[in-house]
Design a protein around this motif. Structure first.
Motif, short mmCIF file in Angstrom:
data_model
loop_
_atom_site.label_atom_id
_atom_site.label_comp_id
_atom_site.label_asym_id
_atom_site.label_seq_id
_atom_site.Cartn_x
_atom_site.Cartn_y
_atom_site.Cartn_z
N ASP A 166 0.83 -1.18 0.00
CA ASP A 166 0.00 0.00 0.00
C ASP A 166 0.88 1.25 0.00
O ASP A 166 2.09 1.19 0.09
CB ASP A 166 -0.94 0.00 1.23
N VAL A 167 0.25 2.40 -0.13
CA VAL A 167 0.96 3.67 -0.10
C VAL A 167 0.42 4.49 1.05
O VAL A 167 -0.63 4.20 1.61
CB VAL A 167 0.78 4.44 -1.43
N MET A 168 1.16 5.53 1.42
CA MET A 168 0.74 6.36 2.54
C MET A 168 -0.63 6.99 2.26
O MET A 168 -0.88 7.50 1.18
CB MET A 168 1.77 7.45 2.80
N THR A 169 -1.51 6.89 3.22
CA THR A 169 -2.83 7.48 3.09
C THR A 169 -2.75 8.97 3.39
O THR A 169 -2.00 9.41 4.26
CB THR A 169 -3.81 6.81 4.05
N MET A 170 -3.55 9.74 2.67
CA MET A 170 -3.54 11.19 2.84
C MET A 170 -4.81 11.62 3.57
O MET A 170 -5.92 11.40 3.08
CB MET A 170 -3.45 11.88 1.48
N GLY A 214 1.03 -0.72 19.17
CA GLY A 214 2.21 -0.23 19.86
C GLY A 214 3.42 -0.14 18.95
O GLY A 214 3.68 -1.06 18.16
N VAL A 215 4.15 0.96 19.04
CA VAL A 215 5.34 1.28 18.27
C VAL A 215 5.01 1.51 16.79
O VAL A 215 5.89 1.65 15.95
CB VAL A 215 6.45 0.20 18.40
N LEU A 216 3.73 1.58 16.47
CA LEU A 216 3.29 1.81 15.10
C LEU A 216 2.74 3.23 14.96
O LEU A 216 2.74 4.01 15.90
CB LEU A 216 2.22 0.78 14.72
N THR A 217 2.28 3.54 13.77
CA THR A 217 1.66 4.82 13.46
C THR A 217 0.30 4.54 12.84
O THR A 217 -0.05 3.40 12.54
CB THR A 217 2.52 5.61 12.46
N VAL A 218 -0.46 5.60 12.60
CA VAL A 218 -1.73 5.44 11.88
C VAL A 218 -1.48 4.76 10.54
O VAL A 218 -2.16 3.80 10.16
CB VAL A 218 -2.40 6.82 11.68
N ASP A 219 -0.49 5.26 9.80
CA ASP A 219 -0.25 4.75 8.46
C ASP A 219 0.23 3.30 8.48
O ASP A 219 -0.26 2.47 7.71
CB ASP A 219 0.77 5.64 7.74
N LEU A 220 1.18 2.97 9.35
CA LEU A 220 1.69 1.60 9.39
C LEU A 220 0.59 0.60 9.76
O LEU A 220 0.58 -0.53 9.28
CB LEU A 220 2.83 1.48 10.40
N THR A 221 -0.33 1.00 10.61
CA THR A 221 -1.39 0.09 11.04
C THR A 221 -2.54 0.01 10.04
O THR A 221 -3.03 -1.08 9.74
CB THR A 221 -1.94 0.50 12.42
N PHE A 222 -2.99 1.15 9.54
CA PHE A 222 -4.29 1.19 8.87
C PHE A 222 -4.26 1.57 7.39
O PHE A 222 -5.33 1.71 6.78
CB PHE A 222 -5.21 2.18 9.61
N ALA A 223 -3.08 1.73 6.79
CA ALA A 223 -3.04 2.18 5.39
C ALA A 223 -3.86 1.30 4.46
O ALA A 223 -4.49 1.79 3.52
CB ALA A 223 -1.59 2.26 4.91
N THR A 281 0.78 -9.07 10.31
CA THR A 281 0.11 -9.05 9.01
C THR A 281 -1.40 -8.88 9.12
O THR A 281 -2.08 -8.72 8.10
CB THR A 281 0.42 -10.32 8.20
N LEU A 282 -1.93 -8.91 10.34
CA LEU A 282 -3.39 -8.94 10.52
C LEU A 282 -4.09 -7.79 9.81
O LEU A 282 -5.05 -8.00 9.05
CB LEU A 282 -3.71 -8.92 12.02
N MET A 283 -3.65 -6.55 10.04
CA MET A 283 -4.36 -5.41 9.49
C MET A 283 -4.10 -5.22 7.99
O MET A 283 -4.68 -4.32 7.38
CB MET A 283 -4.00 -4.13 10.25
N ARG A 284 -3.26 -6.08 7.43
CA ARG A 284 -2.99 -6.01 5.98
C ARG A 284 -3.78 -7.06 5.20
O ARG A 284 -3.68 -7.12 3.98
CB ARG A 284 -1.49 -6.16 5.73
#
Length: 265
Positions: A8-12, A47-56, A248-251
């Motif tokens: 995926d790519v960074m969500t805006m 934890g240790v993640l960001t919005v983008d890393l978790t939910f992109a 990998t769950l949220m992907r």
């Protein structure tokens, strides 16, 4: 075979800002638009993640028909750490304070891992603030976690890989106000994730928000524990995603998006 690498790519976001809550300068993003009933969806990252890393992977579809509020928790991403332990109770209080700042009286919640613990704490302590509740990779006691995760055995395939840790470090370095503090932040967040949890079986029996539990079949959380949570939470639904690890769950978008779309509809 499922490829766990990011494609995926960074969500805006539609907008982003900082709010002063509980001594934090808390970063948050707004995605999508208001829906008719005015109840947004709050996304709480791991934890240790960001919005983008978790939910992109899921955010564009989730925001297609409603407003999504996605904060970054204490010390995570754009939100600078403060001289305070990271705790589930503190993180939940921060999120509720942010919703107060935004004038949101009730929201639906999707929390992953540490964000799931935060969402569960909000549902237990502030039940009037929660409409629907989706908890991904979330336990209610530390005994619900596999032993090699609770007492980390870094040879275990259940744990994040070196590539996963590098991805976290790179994301932190890209946006954190003090990127040189990554190791200190990692230790502080790990301590929070391993701390005793504040809930009892009766707390889960008392939940009234419609609840969806999602874990991977090779997750941090034991499948048996997720089944126990389902039995305790009135009317709870449980989905166990096949060939899925914690990271990998949220992907697993082809599986997750139909589940979440139906649950939050």
């Amino acid at each position: 075979m499922y490829d766990s690498r990011r494609t995926d790519v960074m969500t805006m976001p539609s907008s982003s800002a900082y709010a002063k809550v509980n001594g934090l300068e808390m970063y948050y993003e707004i995605h999508g638009a208001d829906r008719e009933d005015g109840r947004p969806l709050v996304l709480l990252h791991g934890g240790v993640l960001t919005v983008d890393l978790t939910f992109a992977g899921v955010l564009p579809e989730l925001a297609a028909h409603r407003r999504v509020v996605a904060p970054e928790l204490q010390g995570h991403g754009h939100t600078a750490d403060i001289d305070r332990d990271i705790s589930v109770a503190g993180l939940a209080s921060d999120v509720v304070a942010l919703l107060d700042e935004l004038g949101v009286r009730q929201a639906d919640f999707l929390g992953f891992s540490l964000g799931g613990l935060t969402a569960l704490e909000i549902a237990v302590r502030y039940p009037e603030r929660v409409g629907r509740l989706a908890l991904a990779a979330t336990m209610y006691t530390q005994e619900g976690v596999h032993e090699e995760v609770r007492v980390p055995d870094y040879s275990s395939p259940l744990l994040p890989s070196q590539a996963d840790f590098q991805e976290m470090a790179d994301a932190y370095a890209a946006v954190a106000p003090h990127p040189e503090h990554f190791q200190e932040f990692l230790a502080k967040t790990s301590a929070a994730a391993q701390a005793p949890l504040p809930w009892t079986a009766d707390d889960l029996r008392g939940l009234r928000a419609p609840t969806l539990l999602v874990i991977g079949d090779s997750d941090f959380v034991r499948v048996e524990h997720a089944v126990e949570m389902q039995s305790l939470i009135p009317g709870a639904q449980l989905a166990v995603l096949p060939a899925t690890k914690h990271m990998t769950l949220m992907r697993r978008t082809s599986l997750l998006l139909p589940l979440l779309g139906e649950f939050f509809a």
